[in-house]
Design a protein around this motif. Structure first.
Motif, PDB file in Angstrom:
ATOM      1  N   TYR A 111      22.468  16.265 -34.997  1.00  0.00           N
ATOM      2  CA  TYR A 111      21.051  16.531 -35.271  1.00  0.00           C
ATOM      3  C   TYR A 111      20.896  17.373 -36.544  1.00  0.00           C
ATOM      4  O   TYR A 111      20.049  17.089 -37.387  1.00  0.00           O
ATOM      5  N   ALA A 141      18.238  10.685 -30.850  1.00  0.00           N
ATOM      6  CA  ALA A 141      17.626  11.426 -29.736  1.00  0.00           C
ATOM      7  C   ALA A 141      17.243  10.475 -28.607  1.00  0.00           C
ATOM      8  O   ALA A 141      17.422  10.800 -27.420  1.00  0.00           O
ATOM      9  N   GLN A 149      14.809  16.945 -28.429  1.00  0.00           N
ATOM     10  CA  GLN A 149      14.983  16.481 -29.799  1.00  0.00           C
ATOM     11  C   GLN A 149      13.947  15.414 -30.159  1.00  0.00           C
ATOM     12  O   GLN A 149      13.541  15.324 -31.326  1.00  0.00           O
ATOM     13  N   ARG A 152      11.113  17.346 -31.203  1.00  0.00           N
ATOM     14  CA  ARG A 152      11.420  17.925 -32.520  1.00  0.00           C
ATOM     15  C   ARG A 152      11.175  16.908 -33.634  1.00  0.00           C
ATOM     16  O   ARG A 152      10.699  17.267 -34.711  1.00  0.00           O
TER      17      ARG A 152
END
Length: 170
Positions: A111, A141, A149, A152
């Protein structure tokens, strides 16, 4: 010349191995050198230290089955390149870091690598490339079923769009 016990060569077992640092400790010392030079703002010296270390570390860690341990060196050298304005080389080191992290299934580093590559592309005003890195981040993700994630990604997309809207000429 370093004593045999201090060299990378493992063909001869040292008589008193505990009296000397392990190869991982030696690698750590050399990695720390590049990191400290970077922290002192000596980016050129840090890059040179890391570039001297990289081929040896790559070879030794691969032989030890611990190639994933090279990620720190790759991160440091990418940051050195960034600070020196060599953004293309920074991207190459980050992509190597990404590949190693994927092979090691180190999700946090995967990531982070996607994120850093996205930011780097954005800073080079390569918006399609930045969005491509973000799309890969999102796909990763989704594949990992990582809802944190995935959230995010939405935040990063909103921030990317906000930064693009604030750029002159937009």
């Amino acid at each position: 010349m370093l004593p045999a016990e201090m060299r990378w060569d493992e063909s001869v077992r040292p008589a008193r191995a505990l009296d000397f640092p392990s190869q991982m400790q030696i690698l750590g010392v050399y990695e720390d050198e590049g990191y400290l030079l970077h922290e002192l703002g000596q980016f050129r010296a840090a890059r040179q230290a890391n570039e001297r270390l990289l081929p040896v570390a790559r070879e030794r860690l691969k032989a030890m089955g611990k190639l994933q341990q090279i990620r720190g060196v790759l991160t440091n050298i990418a940051q050195n390149c960034y600070e020196l304005g060599d953004l293309n080389q920074a991207a190459i080191y980050l992509q190597e870091r990404l590949q190693i992290a994927q092979a090691a299934q180190d999700h946090a580093t995967v990531y982070d690598s996607y994120f850093q590559l996205m930011v780097l592309a954005h800073e080079q005003k390569q918006e399609p490339q930045a969005r491509q890195w973000l799309a890969r981040y999102e796909q990763y993700a989704l594949n990992q079923k990582d809802s944190k994630q995935q959230t995010r990604v939405k935040e990063l997309l909103a921030e990317l769009e906000q930064r693009n809207a604030g750029r002159p000429g937009k």
